[in-house]
Design a protein around this motif. Structure first.
Motif, mmCIF file in Angstrom:
data_model
loop_
_atom_site.group_PDB
_atom_site.id
_atom_site.type_symbol
_atom_site.label_atom_id
_atom_site.label_comp_id
_atom_site.label_asym_id
_atom_site.label_seq_id
_atom_site.Cartn_x
_atom_site.Cartn_y
_atom_site.Cartn_z
ATOM 1 N N ASP A 57 33.058 27.881 40.661
ATOM 2 C CA ASP A 57 33.816 29.133 40.714
ATOM 3 C C ASP A 57 33.537 29.923 39.448
ATOM 4 N N SER A 115 34.727 32.832 37.698
ATOM 5 C CA SER A 115 35.843 33.766 37.708
ATOM 6 C C SER A 115 36.245 34.268 36.326
ATOM 7 N N GLU A 116 35.832 33.586 35.285
ATOM 8 C CA GLU A 116 36.369 33.883 33.958
ATOM 9 C C GLU A 116 35.489 34.782 33.095
ATOM 10 N N HIS A 163 34.298 36.917 39.326
ATOM 11 C CA HIS A 163 34.190 37.913 38.260
ATOM 12 C C HIS A 163 33.325 39.088 38.727
ATOM 13 N N TYR A 221 40.629 38.647 43.117
ATOM 14 C CA TYR A 221 40.118 37.286 42.997
ATOM 15 C C TYR A 221 40.402 36.448 44.237
ATOM 16 N N ASP A 276 44.692 31.856 38.317
ATOM 17 C CA ASP A 276 43.706 31.867 37.241
ATOM 18 C C ASP A 276 42.805 30.638 37.317
ATOM 19 N N LYS A 277 42.039 30.435 36.260
ATOM 20 C CA LYS A 277 41.080 29.335 36.232
ATOM 21 C C LYS A 277 41.752 27.988 36.443
ATOM 22 N N GLU A 278 42.901 27.771 35.787
ATOM 23 C CA GLU A 278 43.591 26.501 35.897
ATOM 24 C C GLU A 278 44.135 26.286 37.309
ATOM 25 N N LYS A 308 43.014 27.638 40.113
ATOM 26 C CA LYS A 308 41.891 27.412 41.021
ATOM 27 C C LYS A 308 41.324 26.011 40.858
ATOM 28 N N ALA A 309 41.252 25.543 39.608
ATOM 29 C CA ALA A 309 40.724 24.203 39.354
ATOM 30 C C ALA A 309 41.605 23.145 40.018
#
Length: 295
Positions: free
Chosen positions: A6, A8-9, A45, A72, A244-246, A248-249
């Motif tokens: 992913d 995204s950041e 992103h 997103y 956010d990234k966390e 999604k993870a």
């Protein structure tokens, strides 16, 4: 190895080099990995750039590519068109599947979905709301709409909030469910293509604007995997936490775990591959058993 990437950041550039995906990011070392290791690439992103060679390499390795919008959230998907040596023959068998056959397949799918929903409620709250028993009473084609009845029991209980309902446009837990289901859908569609079937030809879902009706059918019993991850995420971070990234993870992590099938621990990618292959065998008249796990 099946990996979900992913982006995204931060901005990134994706290209190809002799069978490898090349990832370049500002002020960071170049990363390479075999396309055969990648199940899904998600671009979130707005400044992710990719070459045609990168997309072609991913498709040749039977990977999936998901494009997200400015919120997103996934809005598009690219899948390989060739995934099996006898694909044309299987397409034909798929189109010739009788209505009774499709109804029996849907019965198996709905029964396992309801069972897995009840199993998750039992695990989380010690009470399955009668769903596991209900799963044994699904008839051909789910003629009594037990899927709908189960849903009305399931959703008010799963997050411990009776007012919750499944609404794709809502800005609550539904945001996380939307993301997780889209990734699950891509993994399912990838398995379908790998089995030489066409993802547009559903056994139950039929929509002229939906290119992945069969994926929508086959993913149903696997949805509780995402549901469980979202319940845990909301419990730890709250409903208002950003996607956010966390977050999604955490959701992706639930899909890369191992699950039990036939008393063996297997990845979701392997299980879905077996499920799709068993579906192809049903269309070919070789079996009447659709392989679906308890999750």
């Amino acid at each position: 190895m099946d990996r979900i990437l992913d982006f995204s950041e931060e901005p990134a550039s994706l290209s190809a080099r002799i069978g490898l995906l090349v990832i370049e990011r500002k002020d960071k070392p170049e990363i390479t990995m075999p396309f055969t290791d990648i199940a899904v690439i998600i671009t979130s992103h707005p400044q992710v750039h990719y070459t045609n060679a990168a997309l072609a390499g991913l498709m040749e390795a039977c990977g999936a590519f998901i494009v997200c919008n400015n919120k997103y959230l996934p809005v598009g998907m690219l899948l390989p068109i060739v995934g099996h040596s006898t694909q044309g023959e299987r397409f034909l068998k798929q189109t010739q599947a009788s209505l009774p056959t499709c109804k029996q397949i849907w019965r198996h799918i709905v029964s396992k979905k309801i069972y897995n929903q009840g199993k998750l409620l039992q695990e989380l709250y010690g009470e399955d709301q009668g769903l596991m028993a209900m799963s044994k009473n699904v008839k051909s084609g789910d003629s009594e709409n037990l899927e709908g009845w189960a849903s009305r029991r399931y959703w008010p209980k799963i997050f411990g909030t009776p007012e919750f309902s499944r609404d794709r446009e809502a800005e609550d837990q539904n945001r996380f469910l939307n993301y997780g289901y889209t990734v699950l859908r891509a993994i399912t569609a990838r398995a379908i293509c790998g089995a030489g079937l066409h993802p547009s030809l559903g056994v139950h879902h039929h929509n002229r604007y939906d290119a992945y009706c069969l994926a929508d059918d086959l993913m149903e019993p696997f949805r509780p995997i995402v549901d469980k991850a979202v319940v845990q995420l909301v419990k730890e971070k709250g409903v208002a936490t950003p996607l956010d990234k966390e977050a999604k993870a955490a959701i992706i992590g639930s899909l890369t775990g191992r699950f039990k099938l036939e008393n063996e621990e297997r990845t979701l990618f392997d299980i879905l591959s077996r499920t799709a292959s068993s579906l192809a065998a049903i269309f070919e008249g070789k079996t009447d058993e659709l392989i679906l796990p308890d999750i």
